[in-house]
Design a protein around this motif. Structure first.
Motif, PDB file in Angstrom:
ATOM      1  N   PRO A 158       0.921  -1.111   0.068  1.00 54.42           N
ATOM      2  CA  PRO A 158      -0.053   0.088   0.024  1.00 54.42           C
ATOM      3  C   PRO A 158       0.773   1.204  -0.121  1.00 54.42           C
ATOM      4  N   GLU A 159       1.876   1.215   0.911  1.00 54.62           N
ATOM      5  CA  GLU A 159       2.765   2.326   1.191  1.00 54.62           C
ATOM      6  C   GLU A 159       4.052   2.336   0.116  1.00 54.62           C
ATOM      7  N   ILE A 160       3.749   2.675  -1.306  1.00 57.61           N
ATOM      8  CA  ILE A 160       4.750   2.499  -2.331  1.00 57.61           C
ATOM      9  C   ILE A 160       5.940   3.531  -1.810  1.00 57.61           C
ATOM     10  N   ASP A 161       5.350   4.853  -1.724  1.00 58.31           N
ATOM     11  CA  ASP A 161       6.317   6.021  -1.455  1.00 58.31           C
ATOM     12  C   ASP A 161       7.113   5.657  -0.405  1.00 58.31           C
ATOM     13  N   ARG A 162       6.859   5.210   0.426  1.00 58.61           N
ATOM     14  CA  ARG A 162       7.550   4.654   1.900  1.00 58.61           C
ATOM     15  C   ARG A 162       8.528   3.593   1.587  1.00 58.61           C
ATOM     16  N   THR A 163       8.080   2.726   0.945  1.00 56.87           N
ATOM     17  CA  THR A 163       9.045   1.600   0.529  1.00 56.87           C
ATOM     18  C   THR A 163      10.183   2.086  -0.265  1.00 56.87           C
ATOM     19  N   GLY A 175      25.091   2.634  -5.297  1.00 63.02           N
ATOM     20  CA  GLY A 175      24.360   1.219  -4.963  1.00 63.02           C
ATOM     21  C   GLY A 175      23.254   1.207  -6.188  1.00 63.02           C
ATOM     22  N   VAL A 176      22.696   0.078  -6.629  1.00 63.50           N
ATOM     23  CA  VAL A 176      21.662   0.146  -7.702  1.00 63.50           C
ATOM     24  C   VAL A 176      20.370  -0.735  -7.278  1.00 63.50           C
ATOM     25  N   LEU A 177      19.262  -0.097  -7.458  1.00 67.79           N
ATOM     26  CA  LEU A 177      18.068  -0.710  -7.475  1.00 67.79           C
ATOM     27  C   LEU A 177      17.535  -1.305  -8.870  1.00 67.79           C
ATOM     28  N   LEU A 178      17.157  -2.534  -8.592  1.00 68.04           N
ATOM     29  CA  LEU A 178      16.660  -3.266  -9.956  1.00 68.04           C
ATOM     30  C   LEU A 178      15.293  -3.470  -9.644  1.00 68.04           C
ATOM     31  N   VAL A 179      14.232  -2.900 -10.206  1.00 65.65           N
ATOM     32  CA  VAL A 179      13.027  -3.084 -10.042  1.00 65.65           C
ATOM     33  C   VAL A 179      12.220  -3.518 -11.010  1.00 65.65           C
ATOM     34  N   ALA A 180      10.976  -4.226 -11.035  1.00 65.81           N
ATOM     35  CA  ALA A 180      10.350  -4.865 -11.888  1.00 65.81           C
ATOM     36  C   ALA A 180       8.788  -4.642 -11.445  1.00 65.81           C
ATOM     37  N   VAL A 181       7.812  -4.214 -12.220  1.00 69.95           N
ATOM     38  CA  VAL A 181       6.412  -4.371 -11.696  1.00 69.95           C
ATOM     39  C   VAL A 181       5.695  -4.543 -12.770  1.00 69.95           C
ATOM     40  N   PRO A 182       4.486  -5.324 -12.571  1.00 68.02           N
ATOM     41  CA  PRO A 182       3.441  -5.505 -13.622  1.00 68.02           C
ATOM     42  C   PRO A 182       2.668  -4.284 -14.389  1.00 68.02           C
ATOM     43  N   ASP A 183       2.553  -4.338 -15.675  1.00 71.10           N
ATOM     44  CA  ASP A 183       1.463  -3.429 -16.155  1.00 71.10           C
ATOM     45  C   ASP A 183       0.339  -4.292 -16.683  1.00 71.10           C
ATOM     46  N   PHE A 204       7.806   8.295 -12.049  1.00 74.04           N
ATOM     47  CA  PHE A 204       7.523   9.203 -11.127  1.00 74.04           C
ATOM     48  C   PHE A 204       7.535   9.035  -9.464  1.00 74.04           C
ATOM     49  N   LEU A 205       7.304   7.619  -9.279  1.00 69.20           N
ATOM     50  CA  LEU A 205       7.589   7.315  -7.796  1.00 69.20           C
ATOM     51  C   LEU A 205       9.071   7.064  -7.514  1.00 69.20           C
ATOM     52  N   LEU A 206       9.860   6.617  -8.380  1.00 68.27           N
ATOM     53  CA  LEU A 206      11.083   6.418  -8.187  1.00 68.27           C
ATOM     54  C   LEU A 206      11.949   7.832  -8.160  1.00 68.27           C
ATOM     55  N   ALA A 207      11.621   8.810  -8.902  1.00 66.43           N
ATOM     56  CA  ALA A 207      12.145   9.976  -8.722  1.00 66.43           C
ATOM     57  C   ALA A 207      11.852  11.026  -7.524  1.00 66.43           C
ATOM     58  N   LYS A 208      10.996  10.442  -6.780  1.00 64.41           N
ATOM     59  CA  LYS A 208      10.682  11.017  -5.421  1.00 64.41           C
ATOM     60  C   LYS A 208      11.820  11.027  -4.479  1.00 64.41           C
ATOM     61  N   SER A 209      12.656   9.805  -4.731  1.00 61.28           N
ATOM     62  CA  SER A 209      14.010   9.628  -3.835  1.00 61.28           C
ATOM     63  C   SER A 209      15.190   9.555  -4.649  1.00 61.28           C
ATOM     64  N   PHE A 210      15.078   9.131  -5.965  1.00 61.99           N
ATOM     65  CA  PHE A 210      16.226   9.097  -6.906  1.00 61.99           C
ATOM     66  C   PHE A 210      16.265  10.171  -7.806  1.00 61.99           C
ATOM     67  N   LYS A 211      17.484  10.926  -8.116  1.00 61.47           N
ATOM     68  CA  LYS A 211      17.714  11.784  -9.020  1.00 61.47           C
ATOM     69  C   LYS A 211      17.266  11.494 -10.363  1.00 61.47           C
ATOM     70  N   PRO A 212      16.357  12.227 -11.270  1.00 61.60           N
ATOM     71  CA  PRO A 212      16.113  11.475 -12.323  1.00 61.60           C
ATOM     72  C   PRO A 212      16.992  10.997 -13.462  1.00 61.60           C
ATOM     73  N   GLU A 213      18.105  11.855 -13.404  1.00 64.90           N
ATOM     74  CA  GLU A 213      19.267  11.239 -14.351  1.00 64.90           C
ATOM     75  C   GLU A 213      19.921  10.030 -14.009  1.00 64.90           C
ATOM     76  N   ASN A 214      19.604   9.453 -12.727  1.00 64.21           N
ATOM     77  CA  ASN A 214      20.122   8.196 -12.283  1.00 64.21           C
ATOM     78  C   ASN A 214      18.899   7.007 -12.609  1.00 64.21           C
ATOM     79  N   ILE A 215      17.955   7.258 -13.289  1.00 60.28           N
ATOM     80  CA  ILE A 215      16.907   6.303 -13.401  1.00 60.28           C
ATOM     81  C   ILE A 215      16.863   5.940 -14.899  1.00 60.28           C
ATOM     82  N   THR A 216      16.920   4.436 -15.172  1.00 62.04           N
ATOM     83  CA  THR A 216      16.867   4.138 -16.370  1.00 62.04           C
ATOM     84  C   THR A 216      15.680   3.206 -16.643  1.00 62.04           C
ATOM     85  N   MET A 217      14.740   3.565 -17.564  1.00 66.01           N
ATOM     86  CA  MET A 217      13.326   2.918 -17.807  1.00 66.01           C
ATOM     87  C   MET A 217      13.556   1.977 -18.934  1.00 66.01           C
TER      88      MET A 217
END
Length: 262
Positions: A158-163, A175-183, A204-217
């Motif tokens: 439920p609390e995705i932002d907190r996680t 360090g690197v977070l590798l995340v996968a979610v269903p669409d 959008f959710l990841l960019a709340k914690s990680f810098k946008p330039e450090n996110i690869t989608m």
């Protein structure tokens, strides 16, 4: 008439025994064949198996081909997930964290992993080395992990932002977070699933914690495969060309690589 019925029953019984014996012989023979030979036969039969699947789709009406997707073979999203992890395998190194079990770390981390922790919030989970709930105050130290593999977890929380904020906190700088979610996929009610993610939504959710330039989608899938996933088709029901064609509008799975700033 009753004598004829008894004879028929005897014939049917012998036929069943013969068929069962033949099946057992074939199964024993399959076990003796080299894996490479069995794979070669399977590949040669693939066009026929694909045709069989499409004929079955015409007969099942509104229902999927199977209630248990795994019963028909490897899931499409599993193929895509492994493609994603393979493409960033070099990030899986040092002290790693994975959820529930060692599904991918040891395989894709090879000899680069020096320590692996398994996280679960339930005390009774036998594989867990860390018991913690990332949505609640916990004792996990900050700046601990070189890599965190978080696959098919966020859609249950439920609390995705907190996680995500916690995942960022416990990663080491760099360090690197590798995340996968269903669409686009089935909603398994038994797993109490809460969310589905678009590429833009996960970013959008990841960019709340990680810098946008450090996110690869990354997205995987297309309209054909997405429709097939919903109908219960397995990866083997598609050609490599069909599986590898990417149309972000119809993503089966959305993935991201996010790096914590130094």
């Amino acid at each position: 008439m009753s004598q004829l019925t008894e004879i028929q029953q005897q014939i049917l019984s012998r036929s069943r025994n013969s068929i069962n014996g033949t099946k057992k012989f074939i199964n024993r023979l399959k076990r003796l064949l080299p894996v490479s030979y069995k794979q070669s036969i399977k590949q040669k039969l693939k066009p026929l198996l694909m045709l069989k699947t499409r004929i079955e789709l015409l007969t099942v009406g509104m229902h999927p081909l199977a209630q248990d997707w795994c019963s028909r073979g490897i899931n499409v999203h599993r193929i895509y997930l492994e493609q994603f992890l393979q493409s960033f395998a070099s990030d899986i190194k040092g002290h790693c964290l994975e959820f529930q079990e060692d599904s991918y770390t040891s395989h894709y981390g090879s000899g680069r992993v020096t320590k692996l922790d398994i996280l679960n919030k339930e005390q009774a989970h036998s594989n867990a080395t860390i018991i913690a709930d990332l949505t609640q105050p916990n004792s996990l130290p900050s700046n601990t992990f070189n890599c965190i593999i978080c696959t098919y977890v966020l859609h249950l929380i439920p609390e995705i932002d907190r996680t995500i904020a916690e995942l960022y906190r416990i990663l080491k700088p760099g360090g690197v977070l590798l995340v996968a979610v269903p669409d686009i996929t089935i909603n398994h009610s038994v797993y109490n699933e809460l969310w589905r993610f678009t590429k833009r939504g996960l970013y959008f959710l990841l960019a709340k914690s990680f810098k946008p330039e450090n996110i690869t989608m990354k997205t995987y899938g297309n309209s054909l495969v997405a429709a097939g996933e919903l109908r219960g088709m397995a990866a083997f029901d598609f050609t490599s060309t069909q599986l590898n064609y990417n149309d972000p509008r119809f993503a089966v799975i959305v993935c991201a690589r996010a790096v914590k700033s130094n």
